[in-house]
Design a protein around this motif. Structure first.
Motif, mmCIF file in Angstrom:
data_model
loop_
_atom_site.group_PDB
_atom_site.id
_atom_site.type_symbol
_atom_site.label_atom_id
_atom_site.label_comp_id
_atom_site.label_asym_id
_atom_site.label_seq_id
_atom_site.Cartn_x
_atom_site.Cartn_y
_atom_site.Cartn_z
ATOM 1 N N GLN A 84 7.202 -6.245 1.621
ATOM 2 C CA GLN A 84 6.931 -5.707 2.949
ATOM 3 C C GLN A 84 5.438 -5.841 3.204
ATOM 4 O O GLN A 84 4.620 -5.319 2.435
ATOM 5 N N PRO A 91 -0.698 -9.994 1.570
ATOM 6 C CA PRO A 91 -1.048 -9.650 0.191
ATOM 7 C C PRO A 91 -0.813 -10.824 -0.753
ATOM 8 O O PRO A 91 -0.213 -10.668 -1.815
ATOM 9 N N CYS B 10 -1.686 -9.910 -4.131
ATOM 10 C CA CYS B 10 -3.005 -9.298 -4.231
ATOM 11 C C CYS B 10 -3.067 -8.129 -3.254
ATOM 12 O O CYS B 10 -2.148 -7.921 -2.455
ATOM 13 N N ASP B 11 -4.154 -7.377 -3.336
ATOM 14 C CA ASP B 11 -4.377 -6.268 -2.405
ATOM 15 C C ASP B 11 -4.564 -6.855 -0.997
ATOM 16 O O ASP B 11 -5.430 -7.709 -0.796
ATOM 17 N N PRO B 12 -3.751 -6.404 -0.023
ATOM 18 C CA PRO B 12 -3.891 -6.976 1.316
ATOM 19 C C PRO B 12 -5.257 -6.690 1.948
ATOM 20 O O PRO B 12 -5.721 -7.472 2.789
ATOM 21 N N LEU B 13 -5.890 -5.598 1.531
ATOM 22 C CA LEU B 13 -7.129 -5.184 2.191
ATOM 23 C C LEU B 13 -8.308 -6.077 1.843
ATOM 24 O O LEU B 13 -9.060 -6.486 2.717
ATOM 25 N N LYS B 15 -7.977 -8.597 -0.904
ATOM 26 C CA LYS B 15 -7.454 -9.725 -1.689
ATOM 27 C C LYS B 15 -7.834 -9.641 -3.171
ATOM 28 O O LYS B 15 -7.807 -10.634 -3.897
ATOM 29 N N GLU B 17 -7.369 -8.022 -7.158
ATOM 30 C CA GLU B 17 -6.177 -7.936 -8.008
ATOM 31 C C GLU B 17 -5.491 -6.579 -7.921
ATOM 32 O O GLU B 17 -6.119 -5.566 -7.616
ATOM 33 N N LEU B 53 3.505 -3.501 0.783
ATOM 34 C CA LEU B 53 2.113 -3.943 0.779
ATOM 35 C C LEU B 53 1.512 -3.958 2.183
ATOM 36 O O LEU B 53 0.545 -4.667 2.450
ATOM 37 N N LEU B 54 2.122 -3.172 3.068
ATOM 38 C CA LEU B 54 1.506 -2.987 4.389
ATOM 39 C C LEU B 54 0.157 -2.305 4.214
ATOM 40 O O LEU B 54 0.007 -1.446 3.340
ATOM 41 N N PRO B 55 -0.830 -2.655 5.040
ATOM 42 C CA PRO B 55 -2.084 -1.899 5.000
ATOM 43 C C PRO B 55 -1.766 -0.420 5.254
ATOM 44 O O PRO B 55 -0.855 -0.117 6.035
#
Lengths: 193, 61
Positions: A84, A91, B10-13, B15, B17, B53-55
């Motif tokens: 999601q 991501p 990766c971290d969406p915010l 990028k 790890e 993994l939505l912000p």
């Protein structure tokens, strides 16, 4: 920067979606993937919902990315990997994906430029982005635009040439593969060398 | 989600790890747990095999 777009609609609609929507047309997607200058194993179905497009392609390592959890539950029920996420804030690590497909979905994405830039970033050199969407300049396209408005959706449709320009702006080598009510635009990520 | 997805996520915010913390797994499949941003400290839950993994400002809860 980003927003929910039509996510809530799809959360409610997920159960009916696979019955209502015809299976995604494979030929133009395959033609687009064939433009990749590398083996295509890891394919991200962006805004992929239930994963119907990537299921039709039979690829080795599919990943469905969507903002709607309701749609993703259906994808997982079909045995697909799912995450999601927001298309404009992906991501995904740089250069880790062989192909990104966006099928009948980009018009629901609030920030299309950011989404295309993120897809381009995630692609490995030689990887390909393939977008299928509907042309608002065709008769059926005009009908679709007005019916999505009636349903209260916040969609924005680009024609094939406008979308090809957006794909090129994202740094990909863009081409219109086919035209009509449904059309296909592809963009290949050329290596720096 | 399959553990092998860690190779591409990766971290969406920013990028950076992510670290995987598993509460429940079925072989290679992570059913429940969380992904934690190693730089941002942000916690992204994994529920029913689907990582969210939505912000953070786009999450509904």
């Amino acid at each position: 920067m980003h927003g929910f777009g039509d996510v809530r609609f799809f959360d409610r609609f997920a159960r009916a979606y696979d019955f209502v929507m015809p299976s995604a047309r494979r030929a133009p997607l395959r033609e687009g993937l064939a433009l990749a200058e590398r083996d295509v194993e890891r394919v991200v179905d962006l805004g992929g919902g239930t994963g119907r497009a990537v299921r039709a392609l039979d690829v080795d390592r599919p990943l469905v990315v969507d903002a709607s959890r309701g749609m993703l539950r259906r994808a997982v029920a079909h045995g697909l990997d799912a995450a999601q996420a927001d298309a404009a804030t992906l991501p995904l690590r740089d250069g880790t994906v062989d192909a990104v497909i966006v099928v009948d979905a980009l018009h629901h994405v609030p920030d299309r430029q950011a989404a295309l830039a993120e897809a381009a970033r995630a692609l490995a050199d030689g990887g390909v982005l393939v977008v299928r969407d509907f042309d608002p300049g065709t008769l059926l396209g005009r009908l679709l635009v007005s019916s999505e408005r009636v349903m209260g959706m916040d969609s924005t449709f680009d024609g094939p040439d406008a979308l090809a320009r957006l794909v090129a702006d994202a740094g990909l080598d863009a081409a219109v593969l086919d035209r009509g009510f449904g059309y296909t635009v592809a963009g290949v990520k050329r290596g720096s060398q | 989600m399959k553990e092998s997805l860690m190779d591409i996520l990766c971290d969406p915010l920013d990028k950076s790890e992510l670290e995987l913390e598993v509460d429940e797994r079925d072989g290679e499949e992570i059913i429940e747990g969380r992904l934690v941003g190693t730089v941002t400290g942000e916690v992204y839950p994994i529920e029913d095999g689907i990582p969210n993994l939505l912000p953070p400002d786009m999450r509904e809860e």
